[in-house]
Design an enzyme around this catalytic site. Structure first.
Site, PDB file in Angstrom:
ATOM      1  N   LYS A 187       2.607  -7.063  13.103  1.00 17.82           N
ATOM      2  CA  LYS A 187       1.379  -6.373  12.713  1.00 17.82           C
ATOM      3  C   LYS A 187       0.287  -6.922  13.621  1.00 17.82           C
ATOM      4  O   LYS A 187      -0.043  -8.102  13.562  1.00 17.82           O
ATOM      5  CB  LYS A 187       1.061  -6.645  11.236  1.00 17.82           C
ATOM      6  CG  LYS A 187      -0.212  -5.948  10.761  1.00 17.82           C
ATOM      7  CD  LYS A 187      -0.384  -6.053   9.251  1.00 17.82           C
ATOM      8  CE  LYS A 187      -1.678  -5.381   8.809  1.00 17.82           C
ATOM      9  NZ  LYS A 187      -1.860  -5.332   7.370  1.00 17.82           N
ATOM     10  N   THR A 212       0.810  -1.215   0.000  1.00 18.74           N
ATOM     11  CA  THR A 212       0.000   0.000   0.000  1.00 18.74           C
ATOM     12  C   THR A 212       0.843   1.264   0.000  1.00 18.74           C
ATOM     13  O   THR A 212       0.487   2.266  -0.617  1.00 18.74           O
ATOM     14  CB  THR A 212      -0.922  -0.009   1.239  1.00 18.74           C
ATOM     15  OG1 THR A 212      -1.727  -1.183   1.164  1.00 18.74           O
ATOM     16  CG2 THR A 212      -1.816   1.192   1.300  1.00 18.74           C
ATOM     17  N   THR A 214       2.338  -4.219   4.438  1.00 20.45           N
ATOM     18  CA  THR A 214       2.368  -4.429   5.888  1.00 20.45           C
ATOM     19  C   THR A 214       2.083  -5.876   6.301  1.00 20.45           C
ATOM     20  O   THR A 214       2.520  -6.302   7.369  1.00 20.45           O
ATOM     21  CB  THR A 214       1.336  -3.512   6.585  1.00 20.45           C
ATOM     22  OG1 THR A 214       0.064  -3.714   5.972  1.00 20.45           O
ATOM     23  CG2 THR A 214       1.736  -2.060   6.480  1.00 20.45           C
ATOM     24  N   ASP A 215       1.369  -6.630   5.459  1.00 22.55           N
ATOM     25  CA  ASP A 215       0.935  -7.974   5.879  1.00 22.55           C
ATOM     26  C   ASP A 215       2.095  -8.846   6.370  1.00 22.55           C
ATOM     27  O   ASP A 215       2.002  -9.479   7.412  1.00 22.55           O
ATOM     28  CB  ASP A 215       0.247  -8.713   4.715  1.00 22.55           C
ATOM     29  CG  ASP A 215      -1.184  -8.248   4.506  1.00 22.55           C
ATOM     30  OD1 ASP A 215      -1.529  -7.158   4.996  1.00 22.55           O
ATOM     31  OD2 ASP A 215      -1.952  -8.973   3.838  1.00 22.55           O
TER      32      ASP A 215
HETATM   33  N1  ASP Z   1      -1.975  -6.528   1.676  1.00 23.00           N
HETATM   34  C1  ASP Z   1      -1.108  -5.401   1.587  1.00 23.00           C
HETATM   35  C2  ASP Z   1       0.332  -5.887   1.605  1.00 23.00           C
HETATM   36  O1  ASP Z   1       0.760  -6.427   2.583  1.00 23.00           O
HETATM   37  C3  ASP Z   1      -1.365  -4.454   2.694  1.00 23.00           C
HETATM   38  C4  ASP Z   1      -0.377  -3.311   2.785  1.00 23.00           C
HETATM   39  O2  ASP Z   1       0.354  -3.003   1.893  1.00 23.00           O
HETATM   40  O3  ASP Z   1      -0.305  -2.703   3.818  1.00 23.00           O
HETATM   41  O4  ASP Z   1       1.038  -5.685   0.660  1.00 23.00           O
END
Ligand code: ASP
Length: 416
Positions: A236, A82, A159-160
């Site tokens: 996370k 993201t 973030t995942d």
């Molecule tokens: N699903 C996304 C990822 O981990 C969420 C994010 O970017 O925060 O790439």
């Protein structure tokens, strides 16, 4: 077709009528529809167009220079997620599509902090991360330090699975400059985006005279500070909040105030002269599994991995590190086949202690190794690293010894 024209566009996905808006991307036409929504259409997808009218407009797209007066080089390596995404206006979905240069364009203030270099190493959502990609990132880090003389590295990441990558880099890269992973829970085109604060915070952290792998993310739900977390002690912990990342079994290293350009240390940190030393180790044994223990689980899952020639298993046990007695035979089958079996806890907070209950004692006497206060995902990555570099006996000795800050032998009272 010019800015201010009312147009009707025939595209591969239907017809659209609206006002042409300024666009920063030469490949895209931005259109304000009658219902007020703005959409972006790739020029390649336009089959035909008709100009219906014209409106006088005066506008100027700010030109952004990528030059900086600062001398210190910070490299931003983008992997996707993201933080490096924008919304696809056709589908409403978030797509990883920004390059590192786009990140600088989105947050030009970064250039007030350092001479920013950067490139996209890959462009994935982090749920698609895999160990071979960690190797690619590690090689890119080495290149930035050796060839570009970076004195700090920022890795923009989804973030995942960001904390898995943070753990992997912690074991695989030995350097005297800071490596800062950063993400965002909301993309940069949303008013509530955390990308801006997190990115500035990450570059501020990368400028510090510290060494090691860290994560910078929002510290609380408003826009005041970020936390600098140790890469092997962070997780996370919320699916959507901007302050989703928490240091577990310790406290964060520092509070970073991006708007005030201030870093306030609240925990011990390893200082560095940042001479630019780097040594990487890309050996990973991928045949390691992470298995959650739960009432009713089928112990055969362990036999499955043993029969597939896995070399290590990390169990996420209950409480102090327990497992149902009916799977003990399966665990013994693994140990008898020279598979290292480690125990972590799914309580996440606290540490494993295999000496308290008879269940734990039996596991220990069978050869299961308690992993102290190490996070399950960190133990998983560490076991891959150890089995990639040491023989089984040596790996067994090192799994519950602190190598890069992943284990704290005394539990801090203020850590929970
Ligand atoms: N699903 C996304 C990822 O981990 C969420 C994010 O970017 O925060 O790439």
């Amino acid at each position: 077709m010019e800015v201010g024209n009312y147009v009707k566009l025939k595209t591969k996905s239907g017809e659209f009528e609206g006002l042409v808006l300024p666009s920063t991307d030469n490949n895209v036409v931005n259109l304000k529809l009658k219902n007020g929504y703005n959409i972006g259409i790739l020029k390649d997808n336009i089959l035909d167009y008709q100009i219906l009218g014209k409106r006088e407009v005066s506008y100027k797209i700010p030109s952004i220079s990528l030059e900086s007066k600062e001398k210190e080089i910070i490299s931003i390596l983008s992997t996707g997620g993201t933080v490096a995404s924008k919304v696809d206006y056709e589908t409403g979905a978030v797509h990883p599509s920004f390059t590192a240069e786009d990140l600088i364009k989105a947050v030009p203030e970064l250039l007030d902090l350092a001479k920013i270099k950067g490139r996209a190493v890959m462009n994935i959502l982090s749920e698609n991360m895999k160990p071979s990609y960690w190797v690619e990132i590690v090689k890119a880090i080495e290149k930035e330090i050796k060839n570009e003389e970076a004195k700090g590295i920022v890795i923009a990441h989804g973030t995942d699975t960001l904390s898995y990558t943070a753990a992997a880099l912690s074991f695989m890269v030995d350097t005297d400059i800071p490596i800062i992973l950063v993400g965002a829970q909301r993309s940069s085109d949303r008013p509530s985006s955390d990308a801006y604060l997190n990115l500035i915070g990450s570059v501020l952290a990368a400028k510090e005279n510290i060494k090691g792998v860290y994560v910078v993310m929002h510290g609380e739900s408003s826009d005041t500070f970020c936390y600098l977390h140790k890469g092997v002690k962070v997780r996370k912990s919320h699916s959507s909040r901007r302050d989703a990342f928490k240091t577990i079994n310790s406290i964060p290293i520092a509070k970073i105030y991006p708007l005030e350009r201030k870093v306030e240390y609240i925990n011990k940190v390893e200082k560095s002269k940042k001479e630019g030393y780097v040594k990487i180790n890309t050996n990973l044994e991928e045949k390691v599994a992470l298995i959650k223990v739960y009432p009713g689980m089928d112990g055969e899952i362990i036999n499955y991995y043993v029969d597939k020639e896995y070399k290590g298993i990390v169990l996420e046990g209950t409480g102090l590190g327990h497992a149902p007695e009916y799977i003990f035979d399966n665990i013994k089958y693994a140990i008898d086949n020279n598979v290292i079996v480690c125990m972590t806890t799914q309580t996440i907070n606290g540490r494993v202690n295999l000496n308290v209950y008879s269940n734990g004692r039996k596991l220990k006497s069978m050869g299961v190794i308690g992993c102290e206060d190490m996070l399950p995902e960190v133990a998983y990555v560490k076991l891959m690293y150890l089995l990639g570099n040491y023989d089984v006996e040596e790996a067994k000795k090192l799994i519950n010894k602190n190598l890069v800050g992943e284990i704290e032998y005394r539990s801090r009272f203020d850590a929970y």
